[in-house]
Design a protein around this motif. Structure first.
Motif, short mmCIF file in Angstrom:
data_model
loop_
_atom_site.label_atom_id
_atom_site.label_comp_id
_atom_site.label_asym_id
_atom_site.label_seq_id
_atom_site.Cartn_x
_atom_site.Cartn_y
_atom_site.Cartn_z
N ALA A 64 0.95 -1.13 0.03
CA ALA A 64 -0.18 0.00 0.05
C ALA A 64 0.73 1.25 0.16
N LEU A 65 2.01 1.10 0.78
CA LEU A 65 2.95 2.25 0.72
C LEU A 65 4.32 1.95 1.03
N ASP B 257 1.94 2.54 -8.99
CA ASP B 257 1.06 3.10 -8.32
C ASP B 257 1.20 3.04 -6.83
N PRO C 205 2.38 4.40 -3.62
CA PRO C 205 2.64 5.88 -2.98
C PRO C 205 4.32 5.76 -2.24
N ILE D 14 -4.63 7.32 0.38
CA ILE D 14 -4.86 6.40 -0.34
C ILE D 14 -6.20 5.69 -0.47
#
Length: 125
Positions: free
Chosen positions: A51-52, A75, A77, A122
């Motif tokens: 996710a990150l 994509d 982050p 997000i």
């Protein structure tokens, strides 16, 4: 509440990564750590649920920016950490998709708040 979001953390200092992982896990996130580019590449090849990414860029070669491009292409982050952030580094990080750049040492509360904000962003997008 669903599964915990996965945060991938990259840095040269294993002890710092362990402290970061503990902090993030206490915040309810799953964390995978990598202390080398090869570990990072391997994790990215097997995990499609990142996710990150939190990247401590100190001590890495310019190849770190290629990894940022890969994250951006997927994509994912990213938050970039560095001991010093001269304008050229800031430009490299931002041009490769970094959402946030923080200068070390980072206050724990500031880091937690920044990550919560990024995760909320997000979730909303």
């Amino acid at each position: 509440m669903g599964e915990a979001a996965l945060i991938l953390a990259l840095g040269k200092q294993e002890r710092n990564l362990e402290l970061l992982a503990g902090l993030l896990e206490n915040g309810g996130y799953d964390v995978e750590i990598a202390t080398s580019m090869s570990e990072f590449d391997e994790l990215l090849s097997v995990r499609d649920d990142v996710a990150l990414a939190v990247l401590d860029v100190d001590g890495f070669t310019e190849d770190i920016w290629k990894r940022c491009e890969q994250l951006n292409d997927r994509d994912i982050p990213m938050l970039v950490l560095a001991a010093q952030i001269p304008p050229a580094m800031r430009q490299k990080a931002v041009s490769r998709g970094a959402q946030t750049i923080l200068e070390k040492p980072v206050d724990k509360a500031d880091l937690q708040a920044t990550i919560r904000g990024l995760m909320e962003y997000i979730r909303m997008n």
